[in-house]
Design an enzyme around this catalytic site. Structure first.
Site, short mmCIF file in Angstrom:
data_model
loop_
_atom_site.label_atom_id
_atom_site.label_comp_id
_atom_site.label_asym_id
_atom_site.label_seq_id
_atom_site.Cartn_x
_atom_site.Cartn_y
_atom_site.Cartn_z
N HIS A 138 52.88 54.13 42.76
CA HIS A 138 52.85 53.25 41.90
C HIS A 138 54.31 53.33 41.22
CE1 HIS A 138 48.57 53.40 42.02
NE2 HIS A 138 48.50 52.12 41.49
N LYS A 142 53.74 54.32 35.48
CA LYS A 142 52.25 54.66 35.28
C LYS A 142 52.16 56.36 34.79
CE LYS A 142 48.24 54.86 38.26
NZ LYS A 142 47.42 53.84 37.00
P1 NAD Z 1 50.87 49.24 29.69
O1 NAD Z 1 51.04 50.47 29.02
O2 NAD Z 1 51.71 48.08 29.85
O3 NAD Z 1 49.77 48.37 28.79
C1 NAD Z 1 48.85 49.18 27.82
C2 NAD Z 1 48.71 48.43 26.47
O4 NAD Z 1 47.83 49.16 25.59
C3 NAD Z 1 50.19 48.52 25.76
O5 NAD Z 1 50.49 47.34 25.38
C4 NAD Z 1 49.74 49.48 24.40
O6 NAD Z 1 50.46 49.11 23.36
C5 NAD Z 1 48.12 49.11 24.35
N1 NAD Z 1 47.58 50.06 23.52
C6 NAD Z 1 47.89 51.40 23.34
N2 NAD Z 1 46.78 51.78 22.32
C7 NAD Z 1 45.98 50.83 21.95
C8 NAD Z 1 44.81 50.56 21.22
N3 NAD Z 1 44.70 51.67 20.34
N4 NAD Z 1 44.47 49.55 21.14
C9 NAD Z 1 44.80 48.35 21.75
N5 NAD Z 1 45.88 48.46 22.80
C10 NAD Z 1 46.44 49.54 22.81
O7 NAD Z 1 49.70 49.73 31.02
P2 NAD Z 1 49.26 48.41 32.07
O8 NAD Z 1 50.05 48.62 33.20
O9 NAD Z 1 48.95 47.37 31.49
O10 NAD Z 1 47.85 49.36 32.40
C11 NAD Z 1 46.97 49.59 31.40
C12 NAD Z 1 45.63 50.43 32.14
O11 NAD Z 1 45.11 49.72 33.28
C13 NAD Z 1 46.23 51.74 32.50
O12 NAD Z 1 45.28 52.58 32.25
C14 NAD Z 1 46.19 51.25 34.05
O13 NAD Z 1 46.05 52.42 34.94
C15 NAD Z 1 45.18 50.28 34.12
N6 NAD Z 1 45.09 49.42 35.29
C16 NAD Z 1 43.81 49.31 36.02
C17 NAD Z 1 43.76 48.30 36.80
C18 NAD Z 1 42.30 48.06 37.57
O14 NAD Z 1 42.55 47.09 38.45
N7 NAD Z 1 41.34 48.38 36.84
C19 NAD Z 1 44.94 47.78 37.69
C20 NAD Z 1 46.14 47.82 36.89
C21 NAD Z 1 46.29 48.99 35.78
#
Ligand code: NAD
Length: 246
Positions: A138, A142
């Site tokens: 990744h 991450k």
């Molecule tokens: P990212 O860091 O770009 O985004 C996370 C967001 O959450 C940030 O904007 C942050 O400010 C926000 N955040 C933090 N605390 C918060 C709160 N209390 N309330 C609301 N928002 C808050 O990360 P990303 O790449 O977008 O990934 C997010 C999550 O999704 C990770 O856990 C990642 O592993 C997961 N993910 C899952 C899949 C899937 O298919 N299920 C795919 C990709 C990523």
């Protein structure tokens, strides 16, 4: 109550979901991120939950409890895509699922969910003489390792073998492989959206079952489709297999 509510709307996945919703003509009720309104007028999860037909959460594990409370208080179904969840988080999801529909998936793409069922079948057919290793790569930002998807694939392999993943998972190998282990190796760097490969290694032959995500749009498309599927479902805990009919 119309449209989807996006939790973590300023993040990489939040932005991808906003783009997919626009592309597919799906209404967005709003999006919040750390108490800030990113789309629409709502600055907190509780207000957004009341205004949405369904919530989609791709944020951080620390925000999960508040997001589930908001969903339960408003009676709004919720999709949890956030990874890096622990056993307490899963217990919270189970409690919330007693009052609303909750779908939790570490990977919302069609391809990975199909891959998981192929891995389960391969592990069941090949038996314990074949060693199983899961390799993933990744992007450099991450935070969790192994990835939620690697664990999902490991759990599918363990299920095929009729064992619990916790009992056989090896995430930080030092020295020799132990018999029956399902090993995990994590690579981090650059902008890779997500590569996964499950290696089944026998004596003199090897099967490699893999998936490469070329962009986050695949997760966002699957998440939006699954969220729409969740609207109007009875309380309970669902998976992508329920949505995809796998
Ligand atoms: P990212 O860091 O770009 O985004 C996370 C967001 O959450 C940030 O904007 C942050 O400010 C926000 N955040 C933090 N605390 C918060 C709160 N209390 N309330 C609301 N928002 C808050 O990360 P990303 O790449 O977008 O990934 C997010 C999550 O999704 C990770 O856990 C990642 O592993 C997961 N993910 C899952 C899949 C899937 O298919 N299920 C795919 C990709 C990523």
């Amino acid at each position: 109550m119309t449209g989807i509510g996006i939790l973590g709307a300023a993040g990489r996945m939040g932005k991808a979901i906003i783009a997919v919703a626009a592309e597919k003509g799906v209404a967005v009720a709003g999006g919040v991120d750390r108490g800030e309104a990113i789309v629409g007028p709502y600055a907190d999860a509780a207000a957004l939950a009341r205004a949405s037909a369904v919530l989609i959460d791709f944020s951080v594990p620390a925000a999960l409890a508040g997001h589930l409370d908001a969903a339960v208080a408003a009676g709004t179904p919720i999709l949890i895509g956030t990874t890096g969840l622990g056993s307490e988080d899963h217990a919270r999801i189970d409690r919330a699922a007693a009052s609303v529909a909750v779908l939790q998936s570490a990977n919302t793409s069609l391809g990975v969910n199909l891959l998981a069922s192929l891995v389960e079948q391969a592990a069941a057919r090949l038996g314990p003489d074949w060693d199983i290793e899961v390799v993933e790569m990744h992007h450099r930002h991450k935070v969790d390792a192994p990835s939620g998807t690697a664990l999902l694939l490991g759990a599918a392999a363990a299920k095929g073998r009729g064992v619990a993943l916790d009992a056989v998972a090896s995430t930080d190998r030092n020295g020799r492989r132990t018999e029956g282990a399902i090993g995990f190796a994590s690579l981090r760097g650059g902008s890779v959206a997500g590569d996964h490969m499950v290696v089944l290694a026998g004596e003199g032959e090897r099967i490699e079952l893999g998936h490469r995500a070329e962009s986050r749009a695949i997760f966002a498309r699957g998440a939006v489709a699954a969220a729409e599927w969740l609207i109007g479902r009875p309380a309970g805990r669902y998976t992508m297999n329920d949505v995809l009919g796998l």
